[in-house]
Each structure stands twice: as structure tokens, then as C-alpha cells.
Design a protein around this motif. Structure first.
Motif, mmCIF file in Angstrom:
data_model
loop_
_atom_site.group_PDB
_atom_site.id
_atom_site.type_symbol
_atom_site.label_atom_id
_atom_site.label_comp_id
_atom_site.label_asym_id
_atom_site.label_seq_id
_atom_site.Cartn_x
_atom_site.Cartn_y
_atom_site.Cartn_z
ATOM 1 N N ILE A 60 19.582 -9.978 -74.605
ATOM 2 C CA ILE A 60 20.315 -11.020 -75.313
ATOM 3 C C ILE A 60 21.309 -11.740 -74.403
ATOM 4 C CG2 ILE A 60 21.916 -11.458 -77.229
ATOM 5 C CD1 ILE A 60 20.676 -9.096 -78.671
ATOM 6 N N GLY A 61 22.009 -10.991 -73.574
ATOM 7 C CA GLY A 61 23.018 -11.610 -72.730
ATOM 8 C C GLY A 61 23.356 -10.751 -71.539
ATOM 9 N N LEU A 62 24.163 -11.316 -70.661
ATOM 10 C CA LEU A 62 24.649 -10.587 -69.496
ATOM 11 C C LEU A 62 25.980 -9.935 -69.835
ATOM 12 C CD1 LEU A 62 23.756 -13.063 -66.616
ATOM 13 C CD2 LEU A 62 22.409 -11.189 -67.552
ATOM 14 N N PRO A 63 26.426 -8.959 -69.045
ATOM 15 C CA PRO A 63 27.681 -8.267 -69.358
ATOM 16 C C PRO A 63 28.853 -9.225 -69.496
ATOM 17 C CG PRO A 63 26.486 -7.132 -67.620
ATOM 18 C CD PRO A 63 25.770 -8.419 -67.850
ATOM 19 N N LYS A 64 29.719 -8.956 -70.488
ATOM 20 C CA LYS A 64 30.861 -9.831 -70.741
ATOM 21 C C LYS A 64 31.864 -9.797 -69.595
ATOM 22 C CE LYS A 64 30.529 -9.469 -75.772
ATOM 23 N NZ LYS A 64 31.217 -9.053 -77.028
ATOM 24 N N GLY A 65 31.903 -8.687 -68.907
ATOM 25 C CA GLY A 65 32.872 -8.567 -67.817
ATOM 26 C C GLY A 65 32.557 -9.413 -66.610
ATOM 27 N N GLY A 66 31.378 -10.039 -66.593
ATOM 28 C CA GLY A 66 30.997 -10.882 -65.471
ATOM 29 C C GLY A 66 30.118 -10.153 -64.486
ATOM 30 N N LEU A 67 29.777 -10.855 -63.432
ATOM 31 C CA LEU A 67 28.896 -10.323 -62.409
ATOM 32 C C LEU A 67 29.684 -10.055 -61.129
ATOM 33 C CD1 LEU A 67 25.888 -12.720 -63.007
ATOM 34 C CD2 LEU A 67 26.060 -10.326 -63.689
ATOM 35 N N PRO A 68 29.183 -9.190 -60.272
ATOM 36 C CA PRO A 68 29.925 -8.847 -59.050
ATOM 37 C C PRO A 68 30.153 -10.055 -58.162
ATOM 38 C CG PRO A 68 28.104 -7.316 -59.429
ATOM 39 C CD PRO A 68 27.932 -8.428 -60.404
ATOM 40 N N ALA A 69 31.271 -10.065 -57.485
ATOM 41 C CA ALA A 69 31.587 -11.169 -56.581
ATOM 42 C C ALA A 69 30.675 -11.190 -55.371
ATOM 43 C CB ALA A 69 33.044 -11.058 -56.127
ATOM 44 N N THR A 70 29.995 -10.084 -55.097
ATOM 45 C CA THR A 70 29.102 -10.003 -53.941
ATOM 46 C C THR A 70 27.716 -10.573 -54.222
ATOM 47 O OG1 THR A 70 28.528 -7.757 -54.641
ATOM 48 C CG2 THR A 70 30.253 -7.981 -52.972
ATOM 49 N N LEU A 71 27.425 -10.898 -55.491
ATOM 50 C CA LEU A 71 26.076 -11.305 -55.873
ATOM 51 C C LEU A 71 25.692 -12.627 -55.206
ATOM 52 C CD1 LEU A 71 23.757 -10.356 -57.721
ATOM 53 C CD2 LEU A 71 24.624 -11.957 -59.447
ATOM 54 N N LYS A 72 24.523 -12.620 -54.501
ATOM 55 C CA LYS A 72 24.057 -13.812 -53.798
ATOM 56 C C LYS A 72 22.862 -14.467 -54.477
ATOM 57 C CE LYS A 72 25.629 -12.294 -49.239
ATOM 58 N NZ LYS A 72 25.226 -11.968 -47.845
ATOM 59 N N ASN A 110 38.805 -13.248 -55.868
ATOM 60 C CA ASN A 110 37.478 -12.623 -55.957
ATOM 61 C C ASN A 110 36.407 -13.700 -56.086
ATOM 62 O OD1 ASN A 110 35.795 -10.398 -56.050
ATOM 63 N ND2 ASN A 110 35.881 -10.245 -58.284
ATOM 64 N N ALA A 111 36.355 -14.603 -55.107
ATOM 65 C CA ALA A 111 35.432 -15.732 -55.190
ATOM 66 C C ALA A 111 33.992 -15.251 -55.099
ATOM 67 C CB ALA A 111 35.727 -16.715 -54.062
ATOM 68 N N ALA A 112 33.142 -15.771 -55.974
ATOM 69 C CA ALA A 112 31.743 -15.348 -56.021
ATOM 70 C C ALA A 112 30.976 -15.890 -54.827
ATOM 71 C CB ALA A 112 31.097 -15.813 -57.311
ATOM 72 N N ALA A 113 29.917 -15.164 -54.457
ATOM 73 C CA ALA A 113 29.103 -15.560 -53.308
ATOM 74 C C ALA A 113 27.722 -16.020 -53.738
ATOM 75 C CB ALA A 113 28.996 -14.377 -52.336
ATOM 76 N N LEU A 114 27.525 -16.369 -55.013
ATOM 77 C CA LEU A 114 26.211 -16.702 -55.528
ATOM 78 C C LEU A 114 25.638 -17.913 -54.792
ATOM 79 C CD1 LEU A 114 24.248 -15.702 -57.707
ATOM 80 C CD2 LEU A 114 25.141 -17.493 -59.205
ATOM 81 N N GLN A 115 24.483 -17.707 -54.156
ATOM 82 C CA GLN A 115 23.851 -18.755 -53.363
ATOM 83 C C GLN A 115 22.598 -19.313 -54.023
ATOM 84 O OE1 GLN A 115 23.104 -16.955 -49.562
ATOM 85 N NE2 GLN A 115 25.258 -16.709 -49.054
ATOM 86 N N ALA A 116 21.891 -18.498 -54.812
ATOM 87 C CA ALA A 116 20.639 -18.942 -55.427
ATOM 88 C C ALA A 116 20.608 -18.504 -56.884
ATOM 89 C CB ALA A 116 19.446 -18.361 -54.674
#
Length: 441
Positions: A261-273, A297-303
Motif C-alpha cells: 500500500i505504501g512506503l514507511p512513514k518514517g521515510g527512506l534512508p539518506a544513503t538511498l541512490k 541528512n540530505a538524500a542521495a537518491l540518483q535514480a
């Protein structure tokens, strides 16, 4: 009926289709590789002078319930063991066998196998229909780094003691009865324990075609986890609750989990690329702030590759400043792919991240507009888009005002039947390096 009794120089021996061979193998002091198939278990009843053996392959041995103690005791140097299609095999050997070297074990199509126990570095169990459990003492497998379990429909759970201390790679595939992972894998995080018995160094977790798998244990997955891949687990409802603390996670791939249904409410790790979520029909939105977290804690999401969404998070359009000292606006997104989002109408207000290099949109039938950020129309916003591909978006009628960015190298537009025009002025960017242009239908 018999083999020669003494072959002092032999290093490799293959014995196949000798059902009447009754003499055990013996006095082969330099033998390193042994491959035995379509024989009876008498061949493996003794292993006198097989101390040099490093690789053993056994297949279709009639009458073999377990390896004889008189054979196993000479296998102290064994490095690779492959067992396949031994229909009567129930046990490998008694617990307590120890090789001087770590051992790689592969078991395939052994329908009667119910248990195993040994000192391993790599273990693969494939199509063992009656395997119901792994040994309770499997934490004593201190060398085990890789575990693959494929096509074991009766395996329902793991021992609740956590994983072997050196396990780095775990793959579970086509295990219909598997309901959960061991609660013990969470012990270190829950108790903040430094006890080595509670530690876990798991880095890669892949779960595929496990329809009974509903949820993860409460708490946080191992903080060492780098890649999480879940495919065709149709009844999985949620991901682990506390993913923010997973300080090594770089890649999440989820496909065909129709109950998610959804992703965790607490958010995703900042290391996630890299985040890929496809064919999850009940997932309608992503959490806000998926592109950037707290300023420390800036996210590193690239893709980011997503399907089935009804709306995009507002936060993805807010990290477009050219120069800023606040990491609150930092964004690393370079690749965005939206596929088969039939209810998606438009993008949130704002412009796409200036870091974005490739945007792909396909099969979004109700999408009416594109974000302004794909065009370069004033001096305060320097778009860096290199690739733009749009297909099967029947409600799209026009592009935003402005010109294509000078960095654009690929423009591919297909099956957008109501897109009215693309003007010549839109291509008048300076230093244009476009290499591929395709417009059809």
C-alpha cells in the motif's frame, strides 16, 4: 563390478552409469575432483586415502540416505560439494563435521532432504520439496557468507536465532510456504547489544515468488544492508518500519507486490541512490520529502523508476536552486522514469531538479502537462536535461513554453496522438549537442 585398487597419480575421476559397482573408492592419494552419478551408495561407503579431494559431485545415487561416516571423515580438505537428484537422501551427515577449509555446498532436486548441518561458506538448496527447516544450530556456521534457497515449497520459516554471523548474501526464490524472516535478525537493533551472537552483516537480500510472505519482522533490517530486492511477493503489505536508520542501504527494487500500500512513514534512508517500484497496483503515492531530508541528512537518491502512481510528491519539485548554502534544497536525482501511471494527471508545481539528466514517461494516458523544468526559458534556471523520452501519453497536448535545453542529446516522442506541435524555435538553444531525434505517430 570393481575399480583398480591403487591409482597413485590420478587427480580427477568420473564414474557414471555403473549401478553394479560395489567396491568403495580407496587409495587415491592425489585425487582432487570426484564426480559420481547413476551408481549405488556402496561406491561412497568408504573414503580411505581421499584426503586430497577438494571437489565432490554426486548425482542419482540409489539407496543413499546420508553420506557414510567412513567416507566423510576423509573429506577434511573438501572445498566444493554438489548433490543432485538423490531421491532418497534425508541427511548429508551427522552434525559436527568440520572441513579444514570453508565449503561451498549446492543441493538440487533431493525431495526427501529434511535437514543438514556442516561448516559452509556458500550454500545453495534448489528444488528440495520436503525441506521444512534449517538446523537450529545454523548460527554455528561461522564461515557461511552466501545462502540461496530456491524452489523449496515447505520451508516456512527460519530458526529464530538470527542469521549466521558472516552471512552477507541471502536469496530466497519460489518458497511458497515462507511466511517470515527470523525475528532474531533484529536483536542487535532492538537491544542495542554488542554481543557478537546478535550481530548481522547482511548486505544483499533478495526475495522472489514467495506468495505467503506478508511482512518483515518488527523493527529495522540490518544496518549493513546495501541492497533490498523483492519481486512477485503478491501478499507483502509493508516494508520494514524503521528504514531511516539503515545507514548503508543504496538500492531498493520492488516489483509485482500487489498488496503493497505504501512506503514507511518514517521515510527512506539518506544513503538511498536507486529506488525502483513497478507493478505494485495498490501503491498510489510516495512519501513527501523523498528527494531531500532534514538539512543534516540530505538524500542521495540518483535514480527513481515508478509505475502505478496517482500523484507525485511535492518535495521532488522543490530542490531547484542553482546556488544555495542550505542542504535543505540539495537533490541528486539524475534519472526519473514514470511508467504505466494511468491516473497521473500532472506534476506538482515547480521545476524538476537541476541535476536531472534523463526523464522518461510512458503509458500515462491521463497526463495533461509536463513540468516547466524540462525547458530552458530564462537565465535564472539552467536546465541540464540530456535525454527526454515520452510515449503513449494520449492526453498530452503541448510542451511548456521555452526552448529545449542546450544539453539535450536525445528527444524521443512516440504515440502522443494529441500533441499538436513542436515549433522550430524550441530547438534554437545555443551549443546544441542533440544526437538523436525521433518523433512518430
Amino acid at each position: 563390478m570393481k575399480l583398480p585398487t591403487y591409482l597413485p597419480s590420478l587427480t580427477k575421476l568420473s564414474v557414471y552409469f555403473c549401478p553394479k559397482l560395489e567396491s568403495p573408492l580407496s587409495r587415491l592419494p592425489l585425487l582432487k575432483e570426484l564426480d559420481v552419478g547413476e551408481c549405488n551408495e556402496a561406491v561412497l561407503s568408504s573414503g580411505n586415502d581421499l584426503t586430497s579431494l577438494t571437489e565432490l559431485k554426486i548425482s542419482r545415487i540409489s539407496g543413499l540416505i546420508k553420506l557414510h561416516e567412513g567416507f566423510v571423515q576423509f573429506l577434511q580438505g573438501l572445498r566444493v560439494l554438489e548433490v543432485s537428484e538423490c531421491e532418497e537422501l534425508e541427511y548429508l551427515w551427522e552434525d559436527g563435521f568440520g572441513s579444514e577449509n570453508s565449503l561451498s555446498l549446492e543441493i538440487r532436486d533431493c525431495d526427501q532432504l529434511v535437514s543438514l548441518g556442516c561448516n559452509l561458506q556458500s550454500l545453495e538448496i534448489d528444488r528440495c520439496d520436503k525441506l521444512e527447516r534449517l538446523p537450529n544450530g545454523w548460527q554455528s556456521l561461522t564461515c557461511l557468507e552466501v545462502l540461496r534457497i530456491l524452489g523449496c515449497p515447505k520451508l516456512a520459516s527460519f530458526p529464530d536465532v538470527g542469521f549466521p554471523p558472516m552471512l552477507r548474501i541471502l536469496r530466497l526464490d519460489d518458497c511458497e510456504g515462507l511466511k517470515s524472516l527470523p525475528d532474531g535478525m533484529m536483536l542487535k537493533m532492538r537491544n542495542d547489544s554488542t554481543d557478537s551472537n546478535n550481530s548481522c552483516v547482511l548486505e544483499f537480500l533478495h526475495i522472489e515468488q514467495c506468495p505467503s510472505f506478508i511482512c518483515f519482522p518488527k523493527g529495522q533490517l540490518p544496518t549493513t544492508l546495501k541492497s533490498l530486492s523483492i519481486r512477485a511477493c503478491e501478499n507483502l503489505k509493508s516494508l520494514p518500519e524503521e528504514m531511516m536508520g539503515m545507514c548503508a542501504l543504496e538500492h531498493i527494487f520492488i516489483d509485482g507486490c500487489h498488496s503493497l500500500i505504501g512506503l514507511p512513514k518514517g521515510g527512506l534512508p539518506a544513503t538511498l541512490k536507486r529506488l525502483t517500484i513497478t507493478d505494485c497496483r495498490r501503491l498510489e503515492s510516495l512519501p513527501e520529502g523523498i528527494m531531500h531530508q532534514h538539512s543534516t541528512n540530505a538524500a542521495a537518491l540518483q535514480a527513481l523508476a515508478i509505475s502505478s502512481l496517482k500523484s507525485l510528491p511535492e518535495g521532488m519539485m522543490h530542490c531547484n536552486s542553482i546556488a544555495t548554502t542550505s542542504t535543505m534544497d540539495m537533490c541528486a536525482l539524475e534519472y526519473l522514469n514514470l511508467h504505466m501511471c494511468p491516473s497521473l494527471i500532472g506534476f506538482p508545481r515547480g521545476r524538476l531538479p537541476i541535476t536531472l539528466k534523463e526523464l522518461r514517461i510512458s503509458n500515462c494516458e491521463k497526463l495533461e502537462s509536463l513540468p516547466e523544468g524540462i525547458m530552458h526559458y530564462d537565465s535564472t534556471y539552467a536546465a541540464a536535461l540530456q535525454g527526454l523520452a515520452i510515449s503513449h501519453c494520449s492526453s498530452l497536448t503541448s510542451f511548456p513554453r521555452g526552448k529545449f535545453p542546450s544539453t539535450l542529446e536525445l528527444l524521443d516522442i512516440r504515440d502522443c496522438e494529441h500533441l499538436e506541435s513542436i515549433s522550430e524555435e524550441m530547438f534554437h538553444s545555443t551549443n546544441n549537442s542533440r544526437q538523436y531525434l525521433n518523433i512518430e505517430r
